[in-house]
Design an enzyme around this catalytic site. Structure first.
Site, short mmCIF file in Angstrom:
data_model
loop_
_atom_site.label_atom_id
_atom_site.label_comp_id
_atom_site.label_asym_id
_atom_site.label_seq_id
_atom_site.Cartn_x
_atom_site.Cartn_y
_atom_site.Cartn_z
N ASP A 80 0.82 -1.20 0.00
CA ASP A 80 0.00 0.00 0.00
C ASP A 80 0.86 1.26 0.00
O ASP A 80 1.83 1.37 0.77
CB ASP A 80 -0.89 -0.02 1.25
CG ASP A 80 -1.73 1.22 1.40
OD1 ASP A 80 -2.65 1.40 0.60
OD2 ASP A 80 -1.46 2.02 2.33
N GLU B 76 1.19 -0.11 -4.92
CA GLU B 76 0.36 1.08 -5.09
C GLU B 76 1.32 2.25 -4.94
O GLU B 76 1.98 2.37 -3.90
CB GLU B 76 -0.75 1.17 -4.07
CG GLU B 76 -1.62 2.41 -4.29
CD GLU B 76 -2.53 2.75 -3.12
OE1 GLU B 76 -3.61 3.28 -3.35
OE2 GLU B 76 -2.12 2.51 -1.96
N ASP C 282 -4.23 5.61 -13.11
CA ASP C 282 -4.45 6.45 -14.29
C ASP C 282 -5.52 5.85 -15.20
O ASP C 282 -6.35 6.57 -15.78
CB ASP C 282 -3.15 6.62 -15.08
CG ASP C 282 -2.15 7.52 -14.37
OD1 ASP C 282 -2.48 8.05 -13.29
OD2 ASP C 282 -1.04 7.70 -14.90
N PHE C 283 -5.50 4.52 -15.36
CA PHE C 283 -6.53 3.87 -16.17
C PHE C 283 -7.90 4.13 -15.58
O PHE C 283 -8.83 4.57 -16.27
CB PHE C 283 -6.27 2.36 -16.24
CG PHE C 283 -7.37 1.57 -16.93
CD1 PHE C 283 -7.32 1.35 -18.29
CD2 PHE C 283 -8.45 1.06 -16.22
CE1 PHE C 283 -8.32 0.63 -18.94
CE2 PHE C 283 -9.45 0.35 -16.84
CZ PHE C 283 -9.39 0.12 -18.20
N ASP D 49 -10.95 1.68 -3.02
CA ASP D 49 -10.72 3.11 -2.89
C ASP D 49 -11.75 3.91 -3.67
O ASP D 49 -12.39 4.82 -3.14
CB ASP D 49 -9.32 3.46 -3.39
CG ASP D 49 -8.29 3.49 -2.29
OD1 ASP D 49 -8.66 3.77 -1.14
OD2 ASP D 49 -7.12 3.22 -2.57
N ILE E 45 -14.59 3.20 -4.87
CA ILE E 45 -15.98 3.09 -4.42
C ILE E 45 -16.10 3.68 -3.02
O ILE E 45 -16.91 4.57 -2.77
CB ILE E 45 -16.46 1.62 -4.43
CG1 ILE E 45 -16.35 1.01 -5.83
CG2 ILE E 45 -17.89 1.52 -3.92
CD1 ILE E 45 -16.65 -0.48 -5.87
N GLY E 46 -15.29 3.18 -2.10
CA GLY E 46 -15.43 3.55 -0.71
C GLY E 46 -15.07 4.99 -0.40
O GLY E 46 -15.51 5.53 0.62
#
Length: 578
Positions: A254, A286, A306-307, A375, A377-378
């Site tokens: 992370d 990440e 980026d995608f 990330d 979504i939440g």
């Protein structure tokens, strides 16, 4: 410390155990073992240790300078949670049924990110594995498991990184989950957090302040000092524990952009390659900095935000927050992602920061792509999934883009069957931290136009409420419902195409470039062995000319006629050399 001296409580070849704690600021340390206080010996490096015979499951704490009683920071089992005593854990509690598992090549990965607590724990997730494998998933990616405050948390507030959260089950149940996954041919990767500790339960600053820097801060407080050999050892041994003792197939690290100095990442990778397990291991990053050189130097892949960001802007039109860097020209940025890996390769963003390194020379398989993850979504105020934001037709195009490029696809919990339940930010903090998190969450969204009004901010779900966690569960549909689910049928269909055409040649895939066909429309191609793989899609408002080479049509979504794509639409063509 020597090469054989690990933090925590570890059984020795003779059957006894060594307990070791690095506490350079302490004057004395005692081991509180099953109610007995045992003085520990001081070593020259600031660590304290004791060797003795004890039973598996024995409860213990450390007492610092006669007053401060703390759990082991390298505790491998916290049966009573974060603030309870640590427990001695032996490595052989689980009898492995598939010890000969050799892993799978990275090119075969179809990742499924899952929050273990939101599916009911280790045993409940294990029961889902046959269904997930039947959908075409080949790898689970578990959100962090390190012990955190309370019984529910995303996992990024962990304070005891060696101890899998007791709220999800026992360490042996976690091992059984991984063992069963291997029986089904599924890899299991773990998200680990090495850039910070959570806001509760971290006692290291009180007896080992040298664990942290006083000259560098992060969004979570003082930076961990990765210049310190004991700190390096703490995290390297943690990674090796997950890979060797639990037999995970890889780690997702992370937010490595917060690890200073970054040279520790090379040290960690080298240690895993030298001392890791015999089965294949994949190391995923990440990294907000888009440090392409880390991928060239041996890391397996990076999550490619980026995608997602460019695709999300095209799908929804949203341009606030981290989407602002993709507001001006998301079409060109997504084209660059498909052709070269990263959209940001050293350019200066809207905040004046130079971001990224050139990535065009990297294999497409170095990039993990997704239309949704925990990330994206939440970190929305109401945890909205794309299924509730855009039309099914536009989502079909997004699914094809995610699954049918030579990059590695990731899907979030529930996404294969089109789950519509939100995934909200949830915690289980005690007062006063609960109120601070609640207020901080709402203040964060005050910068968005939809939540500028305090009344609108008050409508944002309370992260600490049990109902927020309960709303975030996406149950697996019944076998009958799965058979009748059209989205799941489409999901299986595109993964079948991926396996048939992409996977066999993915190791040698190379980009043939990408170009903008119009606003929201892109054409991209790749060389796959003796065949070319061409994709065109249109998420804009007007028809565009597909302009693809002649070949076999592998997939067609939406209206395609006379070489034109009417939005939303996608077309895949495979061209074999004569």
């Amino acid at each position: 410390m020597t090469a054989g001296e690990r933090f925590g409580a570890w059984r020795q070849p003779g059957g006894d155990h060594v307990f070791r704690l690095w506490a350079p600021a302490a004057q004395s340390v005692e081991l509180l073992l099953d109610g007995e206080a045992l003085p520990m010996q001081a070593a020259d490096d600031g660590s304290y240790w004791i060797r003795l015979v004890c039973a598996a499951g024995a409860r213990y704490r450390y007492r610092i300078d006669g007053t401060l009683s703390v759990p082991d920071p390298a505790s491998r089992w916290q049966p009573e949670g974060l603030n309870g005593p640590s427990a001695v854990l032996d490595e052989d509690g689980h009898a492995w049924q598939h010890a000969d598992w050799a892993g799978r090549p990275w090119e075969e990965a179809v990742l499924y990110e899952v929050h273990v607590g939101a599916v009911g724990g280790y045993a409940a997730l294990q029961a889902q594995l046959p269904a997930l494998a039947a959908m075409g998933i080949t790898a689970l990616e578990l959100m962090p498991l390190a012990t955190f405050p309370g019984t529910r948390n995303w996992g990024y507030d962990g304070a005891l990184p060696y101890a899998p959260a007791a709220a999800y089950g026992s360490p042996d149940e976690l091992k059984a989950l991984i063992d069963h996954a291997h029986a089904l041919g599924l890899m299991v990767l773990l998200d680990v957090v090495y850039n910070h500790f959570g806001p509760e339960g971290n006692h290291l600053p009180q007896y080992a302040p040298a664990f942290f820097r006083d000259d560098v801060t992060t969004p979570w407080g003082a930076a961990i000092d990765f210049r310190e050999p004991h700190v390096q050892r703490f995290f390297i041994d943690n990674a090796l524990m997950w890979l060797r003792e639990y037999r995970f197939d890889g780690l997702r690290l992370d937010a490595v952009h917060a690890i200073q100095p970054p040279s520790f990442l090379a040290q960690l990778r080298e240690a895993i390659q030298t001392h890791g397990p015999s089965h294949q291991v994949h190391l995923i990053l990440e990294n907000e900095h888009n440090t392409a050189s880390l991928l060239a130097d041996g890391y397996t892949a990076q999550w490619n935000d980026d995608f997602h960001n460019a695709l999300h802007v095209l799908l929804t039109g949203e341009t606030e927050g981290y989407y602002a860097d993709f507001a001006a020209n998301p079409t060109a940025q997504l084209a660059r992602v498909l052709a070269e890996g990263f959209a940001w390769q050293g350019e200066v963003n809207r905040l004046g920061h130079r971001r990224g390194e050139p990535s065009a020379g990297l294999s497409p398989a170095h990039f993990v792509i997704f239309a949704q993850n925990h990330d994206q979504i939440g970190n929305r105020a109401f945890g909205d999934r794309l299924q509730t934001l855009v039309s099914p037709e536009r989502l079909q195009v997004a699914l094809a883009l995610t699954a049918l490029t030579p990059m590695i696809p990731l899907f979030f919990m529930g996404e294969p069957w089109g789950a519509r339940e939100p995934f909200l930010f949830f915690t289980d903090f005690d007062a006063p931290l609960d109120q601070a998190v609640r207020d901080g969450r709402r203040a964060e969204f005050s910068l968005f136009s939809a939540f500028a009004d305090p009344q609108a901010q008050a409508s944002i779900p309370d992260p600490n409420a049990l109902a927020t966690f309960q709303a975030s569960q996406a149950p697996l549909p019944s076998a009958e419902a799965r058979q009748q689910n059209p989205w799941l049928a489409a999901f299986r269909s595109v993964l079948t195409l991926r396996w048939q055409f992409l996977v066999p040649q993915l190791r040698h895939a190379r980009s043939l470039g990408a170009s903008v066909l119009g606003d929201g429309a892109v054409r991209a191609g790749w060389q796959l062995g003796d065949a070319q793989w061409w994709l065109a899609f249109n998420l804009g408002q007007t028809a565009v000319l597909a302009d693809l080479p002649y070949g076999e049509t592998v997939l067609q979504l939406g209206e395609v006629g006379h070489g034109q794509l009417l939005a939303p639409a996608a077309l895949l063509v495979r061209r074999v050399a004569a």
